[in-house]
Structures are given as structure tokens and as C-alpha cells.
Design a protein around this motif. Sequence first.
Motif, PDB file in Angstrom:
ATOM      1  N   MET A  14      11.490  56.161 118.090  1.00 55.57           N
ATOM      2  CA  MET A  14      12.024  57.427 117.741  1.00 55.57           C
ATOM      3  C   MET A  14      13.330  57.562 117.873  1.00 55.57           C
ATOM      4  O   MET A  14      14.011  58.197 117.159  1.00 55.57           O
ATOM      5  N   LYS A 103       8.576  65.219 121.279  1.00 54.84           N
ATOM      6  CA  LYS A 103       7.262  65.800 121.653  1.00 54.84           C
ATOM      7  C   LYS A 103       6.207  64.961 122.116  1.00 54.84           C
ATOM      8  O   LYS A 103       6.643  63.559 122.203  1.00 54.84           O
ATOM      9  N   TYR A 135       7.385  67.593 111.948  1.00 51.07           N
ATOM     10  CA  TYR A 135       6.795  67.606 110.648  1.00 51.07           C
ATOM     11  C   TYR A 135       6.835  69.244 110.057  1.00 51.07           C
ATOM     12  O   TYR A 135       6.331  69.350 108.700  1.00 51.07           O
ATOM     13  N   TYR A 163      -5.092  64.700 112.102  1.00 55.82           N
ATOM     14  CA  TYR A 163      -3.901  63.735 112.326  1.00 55.82           C
ATOM     15  C   TYR A 163      -4.763  62.316 112.561  1.00 55.82           C
ATOM     16  O   TYR A 163      -5.165  62.053 113.524  1.00 55.82           O
ATOM     17  N   GLN A 165      -4.942  58.008 112.692  1.00 55.04           N
ATOM     18  CA  GLN A 165      -4.169  56.571 112.544  1.00 55.04           C
ATOM     19  C   GLN A 165      -5.173  55.659 112.979  1.00 55.04           C
ATOM     20  O   GLN A 165      -6.381  55.908 113.388  1.00 55.04           O
ATOM     21  N   TRP A 167      -3.980  52.191 114.321  1.00 51.35           N
ATOM     22  CA  TRP A 167      -3.331  51.146 114.986  1.00 51.35           C
ATOM     23  C   TRP A 167      -3.837  50.609 116.424  1.00 51.35           C
ATOM     24  O   TRP A 167      -3.519  49.694 116.756  1.00 51.35           O
ATOM     25  N   ARG A 178       2.007  54.232 125.771  1.00 47.80           N
ATOM     26  CA  ARG A 178       1.178  55.317 124.940  1.00 47.80           C
ATOM     27  C   ARG A 178      -0.405  55.095 125.515  1.00 47.80           C
ATOM     28  O   ARG A 178      -0.980  56.342 125.223  1.00 47.80           O
ATOM     29  N   ASP A 191      -0.093  62.593 121.796  1.00 45.45           N
ATOM     30  CA  ASP A 191       0.866  62.202 120.798  1.00 45.45           C
ATOM     31  C   ASP A 191       0.777  62.753 119.473  1.00 45.45           C
ATOM     32  O   ASP A 191       1.731  62.641 118.830  1.00 45.45           O
ATOM     33  N   ILE A 192      -0.359  62.856 118.817  1.00 51.10           N
ATOM     34  CA  ILE A 192      -0.465  63.257 117.400  1.00 51.10           C
ATOM     35  C   ILE A 192      -1.375  64.517 117.469  1.00 51.10           C
ATOM     36  O   ILE A 192      -0.819  65.400 116.578  1.00 51.10           O
ATOM     37  N   HIS A 195       1.254  67.402 117.328  1.00 50.71           N
ATOM     38  CA  HIS A 195       1.636  67.773 115.919  1.00 50.71           C
ATOM     39  C   HIS A 195       0.859  68.499 115.378  1.00 50.71           C
ATOM     40  O   HIS A 195       1.405  69.352 114.591  1.00 50.71           O
ATOM     41  N   ASN A 273      -0.961  57.088 108.902  1.00 53.47           N
ATOM     42  CA  ASN A 273      -0.317  58.232 109.459  1.00 53.47           C
ATOM     43  C   ASN A 273      -0.704  59.546 108.779  1.00 53.47           C
ATOM     44  O   ASN A 273       0.374  60.404 108.206  1.00 53.47           O
ATOM     45  N   TYR A 335       9.671  60.303 105.075  1.00 49.58           N
ATOM     46  CA  TYR A 335       9.357  60.670 106.408  1.00 49.58           C
ATOM     47  C   TYR A 335      10.575  60.855 107.370  1.00 49.58           C
ATOM     48  O   TYR A 335      10.678  62.023 108.043  1.00 49.58           O
TER      49      TYR A 335
HETATM   50  C1  SOE Z   1       2.389  57.278 117.246  1.00 45.48           C
HETATM   51  O1  SOE Z   1       2.113  56.256 116.825  1.00 45.48           O
HETATM   52  C2  SOE Z   1       3.584  58.112 116.417  1.00 45.48           C
HETATM   53  O2  SOE Z   1       4.611  57.405 116.515  1.00 45.48           O
HETATM   54  C3  SOE Z   1       3.971  59.332 117.156  1.00 45.48           C
HETATM   55  O3  SOE Z   1       4.154  59.002 118.518  1.00 45.48           O
HETATM   56  C4  SOE Z   1       4.700  60.162 116.272  1.00 45.48           C
HETATM   57  O4  SOE Z   1       5.132  61.431 116.930  1.00 45.48           O
HETATM   58  C5  SOE Z   1       4.165  60.384 114.770  1.00 45.48           C
HETATM   59  O5  SOE Z   1       5.089  61.197 114.054  1.00 45.48           O
HETATM   60  C6  SOE Z   1       3.785  59.211 114.484  1.00 45.48           C
HETATM   61  O6  SOE Z   1       2.980  58.477 115.050  1.00 45.48           O
END
Ligand code: SOE
Length: 392
Positions: A14, A103, A135, A163, A165, A167, A178, A191-192, A195, A273, A335
Motif C-alpha cells: 500500500m 482501510k 474503489y 470481492y 481473490q 491468493w 493478514r 481486508d476485502i 471494501h 481481484n 487500478y
Molecule cells: C488484499 O490482498 C488486498 O491487497 C487488500 O488489502 C486491498 O485493500 C485490496 O485493494 C487489494 O487486495
Amino acid sequence: MTGLRVAMIGCGFMGAAHSQGWRTAHRAFRLPLAPEMSVVVGRRAEAAAEAAAAWGWAGSSTDWRAVLERPDVDLVDIVTPGDTHAEIAVAALEAGKHVLCEKPLANSVAEAETMAAAAERAAERGVRAMVGFTYRRVPAAAFARQLVADGRIGTVQQVRASYRQDWLVDPQTPLSWRLQKDHAGSGALGDIGAHAVDLVQFMTGQRVQRVTGVVETIVGSRPLPAAARGLPGTGTAEKGEVTVDDLAVFTGRLDSGALASFEATRFATGRKNALRVEISGDRGALVFDLEDLNSLRLYDRTAPEDRQGFTRILVTEPSHPYLSGWWPAGHMLGYEHGFSHQVKDLVESIAAGTDPHPSFAEGLHVQRVLDAVERSAARDATWVDVQAMATI
Ligand code: SOE
């Protein structure tokens, strides 16, 4: 004051994204105050110095408390893990520094309440605070909010937000901050999922008031990263416990009574993402998809029956939110532009003497939603009032 001298605390992923925003926003939008990238703070001197050189910061430090005392710092940008947000933000606000905090706002409702109260006190002295839900600053997301507010889709009847992912699908992916509650507060939920909650509230103009949900941890322990082995407390352990959720599925009831369904997961194999919001109204519908972030899909039920269908609007016209600062129609954004727009909105609020959005109070409400989901999940997914624990 013509410049705004910025200190950024944290130099991970970040930190790189926020640095992009601080570097580019003034060039694109000719801000009333030109950000000056004064100092970046990291736990290790070498990493902080390397980040400063790579990202364009004038200096680096390992002592955030000393940085907060510097008279040549006007704003503190907090991009550290959630367990440090409250201490740093409250100290910065009390030192008279504007604050941008990543956030989710905090790791608990109690911390978020302390931060919101500090921000309220600081605002009386003209010191501003904002949460980094970037976002909402993607042009297509901001345009969706305008269309809903203009009644373009009529009465919001249902919302679907996800949302996704992937990973963590590999159980050999090492443990990281995390995945540890004392550092992150929660997993995919905060975390997501945070958002998704903020974006639904932003686009609809409504808040989530009640929730019912479940959270799940799929992989309960993971290999310790090499750097974490042999440290006090871990000894010869090869693996560490995952103490947060891997996914959360919950339903929220909005101010109007409309239902919004949410999914936040790190186990959606193939989704990298994938943040998507679909808003259904009695006159039409809107679809925002981060994987196609320069477009917004609009369905118009008032169109002649033989011509109804989802229209793909290319949100790149100069008249669209934020586009006036960038390229001609069709040249696309990415992004990273959301971080430039975040700096634009924050700096313009500071220059105008107004409170930026999302405020810490808005960040506190998101924190309450997250907490309510966890309380519901702990009570076999019963419905829980978001404000039930409110003390301010
Ligand atoms: C998690 O992998 C992460 O990096 C989040 O922490 C972010 O807030 C998000 O924008 C993208 O994914």
C-alpha cells in the motif's frame, strides 16, 4: 500555505500504491496545495531508505513518533497493518496533523470509536481525517453513485456485492500478518469485505443496518515464512495457526429495507481481484466490475421493450468523475488512478476547510458492520443490529 508536506508511515504494497497517488495527483489536477513527499517511515532503516529512493520521498525514518513531532509535516498517511492504525492516527491528529488512514479503519469497533472521536475533536481545530476506501474513486463507481442518486434505476430493490481473490488457495502459501487476528483484526471480511460494504453504501447512498452471516477458515495452519522461524515463541515450529477467516458470506439490510448480499473470499480459484457490485432497481440496474473498471453496465427498463439490454458505458469522457485530469476518451485508467483521486479529494477538502469522505465516522460504521457479521456468525448466523454495540 501552498504545499502540503506529507509523511507516509509504512512501506509495503500500500505504500507503493499511495506513493503513486502523492506523485501524480498534482500533475493531473493542479491541486490547491501541492503535496510534498517529505518522509517515509519503515521498521527497518534500509527498507525505508530504499522505498524513499524508489518512490520519490525526500527522506526516510524508523521513528514515526519523532516524525509526528516535526513542524515540517502537515499530513500523515498511515499504510501499516490494522493493529497500528489507532495509536498512530490518534497521536497524529492530536499533534495537529491531517490523517489519511488505510482501510479498514481499525481492528475493532472500540479502536474505531476512539479514532472517530479523535477526528471529531481535530476537525474543530481544522485538522482533517479520511479513510482510504479507494474503489469509490474509480470513475465508474463514482458515476454509478451519480446515476443511482439521479433515480436512473429507480428504487433500489436488491444489491449483490462480491470481492473474490484466490491468493490463499495453495495451503503452502506461508503465514503472513493478514492471516493473524492480532495484526489484521479479521481476514477476508475486513481486508476485502470492508471494501464491498463501503462501495455498496457509497453507490446506493444507504447504510447497512442489520446483518446475518457466516465466516469460515478453510486452511487452519500454514508454513511459517523463513524469517519467522526460530524466533521467540515460535521455536522450531514449522507452521503457524491462521486466526482469521478465509471467507465471509453475509446479508445486510439497508436503510430502505432492501437486501444486499455480500461475499468476501480469498478462495475463489481463478479470481485475482474481482470486486463486483450489481444494483437492481424498479427502473433499471447497474453493474460495476473492477476487472473491467473503465466501464459501467446500465440496464434501462424504461426503454422500448424490443431494445432493452445491458449497455456497456465506457466511463472515460472528460465529463465523467475524475477524467478531466487525464487523457482523451477511450485512453483508459488503471487500478493506481484511484490513489491519485484519493489524494485529489483529500487535498481539496483540506484546502476548502471541509471534512473529507469517507470520514472516520463512516469508517467506524463499516467497522460496526464487520463486527456485527462476526457476532452473527458466532450465534449461528442470527440477525444482528449493526448499532447494537454503539457507545457513541
Ligand atoms: C488484499 O490482498 C488486498 O491487497 C487488500 O488489502 C486491498 O485493500 C485490496 O485493494 C487489494 O487486495
